[in-house]
Design a protein around this motif. Sequence first.
Motif, PDB file in Angstrom:
ATOM      1  N   SER A   1      10.873  64.186  37.679  1.00  0.00           N
ATOM      2  CA  SER A   1      10.771  63.782  39.078  1.00  0.00           C
ATOM      3  C   SER A   1       9.988  62.480  39.129  1.00  0.00           C
ATOM      4  O   SER A   1       9.278  62.135  38.174  1.00  0.00           O
ATOM      5  CB  SER A   1      10.043  64.854  39.905  1.00  0.00           C
ATOM      6  OG  SER A   1       8.709  65.039  39.420  1.00  0.00           O
ATOM      7  N   ARG A   2      10.118  61.755  40.234  1.00  0.00           N
ATOM      8  CA  ARG A   2       9.429  60.465  40.349  1.00  0.00           C
ATOM      9  C   ARG A   2       8.690  60.389  41.678  1.00  0.00           C
ATOM     10  O   ARG A   2       9.243  60.754  42.721  1.00  0.00           O
ATOM     11  CB  ARG A   2      10.433  59.314  40.242  1.00  0.00           C
ATOM     12  CG  ARG A   2       9.787  57.933  40.185  1.00  0.00           C
ATOM     13  CD  ARG A   2      10.827  56.867  39.911  1.00  0.00           C
ATOM     14  NE  ARG A   2      10.208  55.584  39.622  1.00  0.00           N
ATOM     15  CZ  ARG A   2      10.878  54.506  39.249  1.00  0.00           C
ATOM     16  NH1 ARG A   2      12.204  54.573  39.135  1.00  0.00           N
ATOM     17  NH2 ARG A   2      10.249  53.383  38.988  1.00  0.00           N
TER      18      ARG A   2
ATOM     19  N   GLY B   1       4.655  57.282  39.294  1.00  0.00           N
ATOM     20  CA  GLY B   1       5.424  57.370  38.073  1.00  0.00           C
ATOM     21  C   GLY B   1       6.238  58.631  37.928  1.00  0.00           C
ATOM     22  O   GLY B   1       6.590  59.283  38.925  1.00  0.00           O
ATOM     23  N   PHE B   2       6.502  59.026  36.676  1.00  0.00           N
ATOM     24  CA  PHE B   2       7.402  60.132  36.364  1.00  0.00           C
ATOM     25  C   PHE B   2       6.629  61.373  35.947  1.00  0.00           C
ATOM     26  O   PHE B   2       5.582  61.293  35.294  1.00  0.00           O
ATOM     27  CB  PHE B   2       8.352  59.724  35.229  1.00  0.00           C
ATOM     28  CG  PHE B   2       9.293  58.613  35.601  1.00  0.00           C
ATOM     29  CD1 PHE B   2      10.526  58.887  36.174  1.00  0.00           C
ATOM     30  CD2 PHE B   2       8.935  57.287  35.379  1.00  0.00           C
ATOM     31  CE1 PHE B   2      11.396  57.855  36.518  1.00  0.00           C
ATOM     32  CE2 PHE B   2       9.796  56.253  35.713  1.00  0.00           C
ATOM     33  CZ  PHE B   2      11.027  56.532  36.286  1.00  0.00           C
TER      34      PHE B   2
ATOM     35  N   SER C   1      14.124  56.754  33.793  1.00  0.00           N
ATOM     36  CA  SER C   1      15.017  56.773  34.965  1.00  0.00           C
ATOM     37  C   SER C   1      16.253  57.618  34.694  1.00  0.00           C
ATOM     38  O   SER C   1      16.723  58.360  35.568  1.00  0.00           O
ATOM     39  CB  SER C   1      15.427  55.341  35.336  1.00  0.00           C
ATOM     40  OG  SER C   1      14.310  54.583  35.753  1.00  0.00           O
TER      41      SER C   1
ATOM     42  N   GLN D   1      15.358  61.149  34.947  1.00  0.00           N
ATOM     43  CA  GLN D   1      15.209  61.516  36.359  1.00  0.00           C
ATOM     44  C   GLN D   1      16.578  61.773  36.993  1.00  0.00           C
ATOM     45  O   GLN D   1      16.762  62.749  37.726  1.00  0.00           O
ATOM     46  CB  GLN D   1      14.494  60.406  37.119  1.00  0.00           C
ATOM     47  CG  GLN D   1      14.301  60.725  38.610  1.00  0.00           C
ATOM     48  CD  GLN D   1      14.079  59.493  39.452  1.00  0.00           C
ATOM     49  OE1 GLN D   1      14.126  58.379  38.947  1.00  0.00           O
ATOM     50  NE2 GLN D   1      13.833  59.691  40.741  1.00  0.00           N
TER      51      GLN D   1
ATOM     52  N   ASN E   1      11.189  52.587  30.632  1.00  0.00           N
ATOM     53  CA  ASN E   1      11.471  52.861  32.046  1.00  0.00           C
ATOM     54  C   ASN E   1      12.941  53.227  32.255  1.00  0.00           C
ATOM     55  O   ASN E   1      13.265  54.077  33.096  1.00  0.00           O
ATOM     56  CB  ASN E   1      11.100  51.642  32.901  1.00  0.00           C
ATOM     57  CG  ASN E   1       9.608  51.553  33.147  1.00  0.00           C
ATOM     58  OD1 ASN E   1       8.929  52.570  33.309  1.00  0.00           O
ATOM     59  ND2 ASN E   1       9.079  50.343  33.179  1.00  0.00           N
TER      60      ASN E   1
END
Length: 279
Positions: free
Chosen positions: A37-38, A43-44, A28, A31, A24
């Motif tokens: 993108s989230r 989620g991603f 992040s 991102q 994670n």
Amino acid sequence: MEVGSHLPAQKIADHLRLSRSPVNEALSLLQEKGMLSRERNRGFFVADLALEWVTDAADSIRLNGPDLVTSAYFRIADDRLKSALPDEVSEQMLKTRYGLTATQLTAVLGRIAQEGWAERKPGYGWQFSAMLTTPDSLMKSYRLRLALEPAALLEPGYRLDPKVLERCRAAERHLLDGGIETDTADQLHDRGVRFHESLVEASGNAFFIDTIKRVNRVRRLLSYRSMQHRERYKKHCKQHLHILALLEKERNEEASEALREHLQHTLDALSRIGDILEP
């Protein structure tokens, strides 16, 4: 991956043998850099970016730098073959010796454990298991394959799926087009393993399949050393392509004999370079 592709954290964690927390954190960071993108509660996802920008972003967070985990893996393997590591080791000793973080060491040991040449001891530390560490043991593995693989091609109902056949053919052509010189030892070994396991898997005989996979797991380390002499791979590729052409025409008896000659040729070649396989 295509734009919009979902990156499920748990699936990635399982694949890398990590907990979800570092996965994670990595997602992040990607991102923040604009590469992902989230979406809330979903989620991603892969963002829509120009290739040049992605390359620059990868450089900025050092994604294109050396793979420390792979580097450490080969250093541990080489030290083990040279008897520079004892049969039993602690994680702290490995972290200190190879300059790894706990996460990196977990990844390295996960790979080694999967390949079957080390296992976690009950309670504390790791133990290296019996594996191929001498030229003679590598030769013995080839003699086993010499008895097994050609026989697999003669099994009743043998069928090599056309898609698998074409995938194997494309891998050989890639090597002949320059991959022999540019591919890593990992890639060269895995290409050979996929070719031979694909041929055996087409037999549908679970005993053949299980045996060849076990042999391939434990011969990996000495196979890496033999790759210092890459000039023999061009001939290997042509032999592989010839075997595939025979199987495509369902001339299995001829393919079996060609495979036997191919393995014998490899066995003979390895016997001539035994010096580089020594610790």
